[in-house]
Design a protein around this motif. Structure first.
Motif, PDB file in Angstrom:
ATOM      1  N   ALA A 199       0.828  -1.204   0.000  1.00  0.00           N
ATOM      2  CA  ALA A 199       0.000   0.000   0.000  1.00  0.00           C
ATOM      3  C   ALA A 199       0.862   1.253   0.000  1.00  0.00           C
ATOM      4  O   ALA A 199       0.559   2.234  -0.676  1.00  0.00           O
ATOM      5  N   SER A 200       1.971   1.214   0.748  1.00  0.00           N
ATOM      6  CA  SER A 200       2.790   2.419   0.848  1.00  0.00           C
ATOM      7  C   SER A 200       3.841   2.496  -0.263  1.00  0.00           C
ATOM      8  O   SER A 200       4.565   3.476  -0.373  1.00  0.00           O
ATOM      9  N   GLY A 201       3.937   1.432  -1.066  1.00  0.00           N
ATOM     10  CA  GLY A 201       4.890   1.450  -2.172  1.00  0.00           C
ATOM     11  C   GLY A 201       6.340   1.402  -1.714  1.00  0.00           C
ATOM     12  O   GLY A 201       7.232   1.879  -2.409  1.00  0.00           O
ATOM     13  N   ASP A 202       6.585   0.842  -0.531  1.00  0.00           N
ATOM     14  CA  ASP A 202       7.948   0.762  -0.007  1.00  0.00           C
ATOM     15  C   ASP A 202       8.568  -0.566  -0.437  1.00  0.00           C
ATOM     16  O   ASP A 202       8.256  -1.617   0.102  1.00  0.00           O
ATOM     17  N   ASP A 203       9.462  -0.492  -1.420  1.00  0.00           N
ATOM     18  CA  ASP A 203      10.025  -1.721  -1.979  1.00  0.00           C
ATOM     19  C   ASP A 203      10.858  -2.500  -0.980  1.00  0.00           C
ATOM     20  O   ASP A 203      10.831  -3.722  -0.960  1.00  0.00           O
ATOM     21  N   VAL A 204      11.624  -1.776  -0.174  1.00  0.00           N
ATOM     22  CA  VAL A 204      12.517  -2.452   0.768  1.00  0.00           C
ATOM     23  C   VAL A 204      11.701  -3.230   1.793  1.00  0.00           C
ATOM     24  O   VAL A 204      11.973  -4.390   2.088  1.00  0.00           O
ATOM     25  N   ALA A 205      10.635  -2.601   2.314  1.00  0.00           N
ATOM     26  CA  ALA A 205       9.788  -3.286   3.284  1.00  0.00           C
ATOM     27  C   ALA A 205       9.070  -4.455   2.625  1.00  0.00           C
ATOM     28  O   ALA A 205       8.853  -5.490   3.243  1.00  0.00           O
ATOM     29  N   ARG A 206       8.726  -4.292   1.348  1.00  0.00           N
ATOM     30  CA  ARG A 206       8.025  -5.359   0.647  1.00  0.00           C
ATOM     31  C   ARG A 206       8.908  -6.600   0.538  1.00  0.00           C
ATOM     32  O   ARG A 206       8.471  -7.717   0.826  1.00  0.00           O
ATOM     33  N   VAL A 207      10.162  -6.378   0.137  1.00  0.00           N
ATOM     34  CA  VAL A 207      11.083  -7.505   0.009  1.00  0.00           C
ATOM     35  C   VAL A 207      11.252  -8.205   1.355  1.00  0.00           C
ATOM     36  O   VAL A 207      11.234  -9.433   1.444  1.00  0.00           O
ATOM     37  N   ALA A 208      11.379  -7.408   2.426  1.00  0.00           N
ATOM     38  CA  ALA A 208      11.557  -7.992   3.757  1.00  0.00           C
ATOM     39  C   ALA A 208      10.324  -8.796   4.156  1.00  0.00           C
ATOM     40  O   ALA A 208      10.438  -9.901   4.680  1.00  0.00           O
ATOM     41  N   ALA A 209       9.123  -8.244   3.872  1.00  0.00           N
ATOM     42  CA  ALA A 209       7.900  -8.936   4.242  1.00  0.00           C
ATOM     43  C   ALA A 209       7.739 -10.209   3.433  1.00  0.00           C
ATOM     44  O   ALA A 209       7.306 -11.238   3.947  1.00  0.00           O
ATOM     45  N   GLU A 210       8.126 -10.136   2.152  1.00  0.00           N
ATOM     46  CA  GLU A 210       8.021 -11.339   1.321  1.00  0.00           C
ATOM     47  C   GLU A 210       8.893 -12.453   1.862  1.00  0.00           C
ATOM     48  O   GLU A 210       8.477 -13.610   1.912  1.00  0.00           O
ATOM     49  N   SER A 211      10.124 -12.102   2.281  1.00  0.00           N
ATOM     50  CA  SER A 211      10.986 -13.181   2.749  1.00  0.00           C
ATOM     51  C   SER A 211      10.494 -13.683   4.108  1.00  0.00           C
ATOM     52  O   SER A 211      10.609 -14.870   4.398  1.00  0.00           O
ATOM     53  N   ALA A 212       9.897 -12.811   4.912  1.00  0.00           N
ATOM     54  CA  ALA A 212       9.316 -13.269   6.179  1.00  0.00           C
ATOM     55  C   ALA A 212       8.165 -14.231   5.910  1.00  0.00           C
ATOM     56  O   ALA A 212       8.010 -15.241   6.585  1.00  0.00           O
ATOM     57  N   ARG A 213       7.375 -13.913   4.867  1.00  0.00           N
ATOM     58  CA  ARG A 213       6.245 -14.784   4.554  1.00  0.00           C
ATOM     59  C   ARG A 213       6.736 -16.146   4.074  1.00  0.00           C
ATOM     60  O   ARG A 213       6.215 -17.192   4.454  1.00  0.00           O
ATOM     61  N   ARG A 214       7.800 -16.109   3.230  1.00  0.00           N
ATOM     62  CA  ARG A 214       8.339 -17.365   2.724  1.00  0.00           C
ATOM     63  C   ARG A 214       8.834 -18.242   3.873  1.00  0.00           C
ATOM     64  O   ARG A 214       8.601 -19.440   3.909  1.00  0.00           O
ATOM     65  N   ARG A 215       9.518 -17.594   4.832  1.00  0.00           N
ATOM     66  CA  ARG A 215      10.027 -18.350   5.982  1.00  0.00           C
ATOM     67  C   ARG A 215       8.875 -18.963   6.765  1.00  0.00           C
ATOM     68  O   ARG A 215       8.930 -20.120   7.159  1.00  0.00           O
ATOM     69  N   ALA A 216       7.819 -18.170   6.985  1.00  0.00           N
ATOM     70  CA  ALA A 216       6.690 -18.657   7.780  1.00  0.00           C
ATOM     71  C   ALA A 216       5.988 -19.809   7.070  1.00  0.00           C
ATOM     72  O   ALA A 216       5.645 -20.819   7.686  1.00  0.00           O
ATOM     73  N   GLU A 217       5.808 -19.668   5.758  1.00  0.00           N
ATOM     74  CA  GLU A 217       5.139 -20.738   5.003  1.00  0.00           C
ATOM     75  C   GLU A 217       5.931 -22.028   5.069  1.00  0.00           C
ATOM     76  O   GLU A 217       5.385 -23.105   5.258  1.00  0.00           O
ATOM     77  N   ASN A 218       7.258 -21.867   4.925  1.00  0.00           N
ATOM     78  CA  ASN A 218       8.114 -23.041   4.943  1.00  0.00           C
ATOM     79  C   ASN A 218       8.070 -23.735   6.301  1.00  0.00           C
ATOM     80  O   ASN A 218       7.999 -24.956   6.382  1.00  0.00           O
ATOM     81  N   ARG A 219       8.059 -22.931   7.361  1.00  0.00           N
ATOM     82  CA  ARG A 219       7.992 -23.513   8.704  1.00  0.00           C
ATOM     83  C   ARG A 219       6.725 -24.342   8.862  1.00  0.00           C
ATOM     84  O   ARG A 219       6.752 -25.446   9.382  1.00  0.00           O
ATOM     85  N   LEU A 220       5.608 -23.763   8.393  1.00  0.00           N
ATOM     86  CA  LEU A 220       4.335 -24.475   8.529  1.00  0.00           C
ATOM     87  C   LEU A 220       4.342 -25.767   7.732  1.00  0.00           C
ATOM     88  O   LEU A 220       3.882 -26.806   8.187  1.00  0.00           O
TER      89      LEU A 220
END
Lengths: 145, 298
Positions: A118-139
């Motif tokens: 929503a805020s168009g912050d690319d750096v935060a987006r990349v960080a959130a994407e990798s956090a999501r990938r980690r969480a999905e993998n853990r599950l």
């Protein structure tokens, strides 16, 4: 080093290292890790290998035939003279993964991702994407174990 | 001359302050120990990662095709990453970083670099830079004392983007390295482009193994492997800097609070002396008055 070159040919010295500290440092009989080109299995007397790892699960078979399953993030694998080195950003034993907490982490990551988009912050987006990938993998790894 | 009661009130106030500074000193020491542990925990990962990197670099044909290694011919735009704390009360900890940052900026401007901006990691640095009207590229805050690897990744991501897409030609980081409990050392490192020496030195003692090692089978090819490894190397570099800075911040705060506690102690001694003197003076005064009164009656 506790896992110096072993004289017993049926053993591997295995170290799983993360920036937060070593997770596993012992002898084992087999290691299976998710390389970018597919899973690789390492047995004693494996040829020297250096490989990139992707998100997935890393399995270690210990001397008493116990199987340890880790949910691991992307990283690096090196095999040299029966010394196996797994360098990953994060690793967690599948049995230790708390389903509710992992799910909460996934939700947090998704919320952060939505906010970053929503805020168009690319750096935060990349960080959130990798956090999501980690969480999905853990599950995923926790579900299988 | 202040009355006994005034001095008494001041002593109580200084004593209260000393309680607070002493508590802060103890908290900082306890947290410092934890922060030191985290630096220790990173060491095996970091040294093995550098070894893998140098192996990949030696097995790669040439190091010319890597954007993150490319030294720009002219440097027009530079970024200084200042790593400060989110909180004050740590002596000159934050000020030293900014002063060194300003020094680097001045030196680069003297060399003809027209555009120098700051990436502020830590609330204190961000505040001071904004107050002084310095160009701030971006700020990161909220993790100065408990940085995680994911925090470091964000900073790296931003720096790498600036370097590869944003026309930035050089990125420096300025942080407090943790030398010992009594000493922090302001350190300036070049983050981007990655210096060749950082890749090729593997601080490995058993060089004779190198030949055999270089025969290792790479999956994927060494060049691609190295390209994927470089960002992680940067993450690790920043993470280390963040951890060192966190430990240094606690050490600095501990020293600052210890000095404050000591000062409060000597202040209390001085004030107690002044109070006793005032009490003695008032007693003497009363005796004189009594004696004078008796004399007048006789």
């Amino acid at each position: 080093m506790s896992t110096g070159v072993s004289t017993d040919q049926k053993r591997l010295g295995v170290r799983v290292l993360t920036p937060e500290g070593p997770l596993f440092d012992d002898v084992a009989t087999m290691v299976v890790a998710p390389s970018v080109d597919g899973e690789v299995g390492i047995l004693p007397r494996h040829a020297p290998l250096i490989a990139l790892l992707k998100h997935g699960e890393t399995r270690i078979t210990t001397l008493d035939d116990e199987k340890l399953v880790y949910a691991t993030t992307g990283g690096y694998l090196s095999v040299y003279e029966d010394q196996v080195l797994v360098l990953v950003e994060q690793a967690e034993l599948a049995d230790d993964i708390d389903d509710a907490r992992a799910r909460a982490a996934l939700e947090r990551a998704e919320a952060a991702l939505a906010e970053a988009e929503a805020s168009g912050d690319d750096v935060a987006r990349v960080a959130a994407e990798s956090a999501r990938r980690r969480a999905e993998n853990r599950l995923k790894v926790a579900d299988k174990a | 001359m202040p009355s006994q009661r005034d001095i008494k009130a001041r002593i109580d106030s200084v004593r209260n302050t000393r309680k607070i500074t002493r508590a802060m000193e103890l908290v900082a020491s306890a947290k410092l120990r934890r922060a030191q542990h985290r630096i220790e925990a990173l060491r095996p990962y970091a040294s093995n990662m550098r070894r893998l990197m140098s192996q990949a670099a030696k097995s790669s044909g040439s190091l010319s095709g890597f954007p993150l290694l490319a030294e720009r011919e002219t440097i027009e735009k530079a970024v200084i990453v200042t790593i400060t704390g989110d909180r004050g009360l740590a002596g000159a900890f934050n000020v030293n970083i900014l002063r060194t940052g300003f020094g680097q900026e001045a030196a680069m401007r003297a060399d003809g670099v027209g555009d120098v901006s700051y990436v502020a990691v830590g609330k204190k640095g961000a505040g001071t830079l904004a107050f002084r009207g310095m160009p701030i590229d971006r700020t990161f805050q909220g993790f100065s004392t408990e940085p995680t690897f994911a925090d470091a990744e964000q900073v790296t991501e931003h720096a790498v983007r600036g370097f590869t897409e944003g026309g930035v030609d050089r990125v420096l980081i300025v942080y407090n390295a943790f030398k010992s409990i009594l000493e922090q050392e302001v350190t300036v490192e070049q983050l981007l482009p990655v210096e060749r020496s950082a890749i090729e030195d593997d601080d490995d003692d058993d060089v004779e193994h190198f030949h055999e090692r270089s025969l290792a089978f790479f999956e994927p090819e060494p060049e691609e492997f190295l390209e994927r490894l470089l960002p992680t190397y940067l993450d690790t570099t920043i993470y280390r800097a963040l951890l060192e800075s966190a430990a240094a911040e606690y050490a600095a705060r501990r020293n600052a609070m210890r000095n404050a506690t000591d000062n409060a102690g000597s202040l209390i001694d001085d004030l107690t002396l002044a109070m006793n003197r005032a009490r003695q003076a008032s007693i003497t005064q009363e005796i004189l008055e009594v004696v004078a009164g008796a004399d007048a009656l006789s």
